[in-house]
Design an enzyme around this catalytic site. Structure first.
Site, PDB file in Angstrom:
ATOM      1  N   ASN A 221      47.951  -4.470  68.774  1.00 15.37           N
ATOM      2  CA  ASN A 221      46.909  -5.297  68.906  1.00 15.37           C
ATOM      3  C   ASN A 221      47.323  -6.554  69.450  1.00 15.37           C
ATOM      4  O   ASN A 221      48.578  -6.882  69.445  1.00 15.37           O
ATOM      5  CB  ASN A 221      46.307  -5.581  67.445  1.00 15.37           C
ATOM      6  CG  ASN A 221      45.965  -4.411  66.761  1.00 15.37           C
ATOM      7  OD1 ASN A 221      45.199  -3.567  67.468  1.00 15.37           O
ATOM      8  ND2 ASN A 221      45.768  -4.409  65.467  1.00 15.37           N
TER       9      ASN A 221
ATOM     10  N   ARG B 210      45.176   2.242  66.808  1.00 18.41           N
ATOM     11  CA  ARG B 210      46.596   2.289  67.362  1.00 18.41           C
ATOM     12  C   ARG B 210      47.220   3.697  66.682  1.00 18.41           C
ATOM     13  O   ARG B 210      47.984   4.375  67.135  1.00 18.41           O
ATOM     14  CB  ARG B 210      47.557   1.016  66.727  1.00 18.41           C
ATOM     15  CG  ARG B 210      47.078  -0.040  67.494  1.00 18.41           C
ATOM     16  CD  ARG B 210      47.953  -1.132  66.860  1.00 18.41           C
ATOM     17  NE  ARG B 210      47.612  -1.503  65.447  1.00 18.41           N
ATOM     18  CZ  ARG B 210      48.275  -2.385  64.679  1.00 18.41           C
ATOM     19  NH1 ARG B 210      49.416  -2.665  64.752  1.00 18.41           N
ATOM     20  NH2 ARG B 210      47.777  -2.453  63.425  1.00 18.41           N
TER      21      ARG B 210
END
Length: 91
Positions: A36, A18
């Site tokens: 996520n 990320r």
């Protein structure tokens, strides 16, 4: 401008994906988000100039050093309402 919704599979959680994606998306002046998912995949919405979106997609196929991306499902989407690219909480 184009926007794509992405679902990335493989080893994409717990490897810094990320943060890696946020850094690259911001460098490319893209808008959207990444998070996520509870099922172990990574989800993102990416919007901007088509060449920049495609460049990020190519980079995502490799991912950060510890990642192992096995699949990316991409669909066209509506662009995000807000500018910038952010990391969201797991959804």
């Amino acid at each position: 401008m184009i926007a794509k919704h992405l679902i990335l599979s493989g080893r994409v959680q717990g490897v810094g994906f990320r943060d890696w994606m946020v850094t690259r998306a911001r460098r490319l002046a893209l808008a959207g988000w990444v998070r996520n998912r509870a099922d172990g995949t990574l989800e993102a919405l990416v919007a901007g100039d088509a060449p920049a979106v495609e460049e990020l997609l190519r980079a995502c196929r490799r991912g950060p050093p510890l990642a192992d991306v096995t699949d990316i499902v991409e669909t066209f989407a509506e662009p995000p309402a807000e500018p910038g690219f952010v990391k969201r909480a797991t959804g």
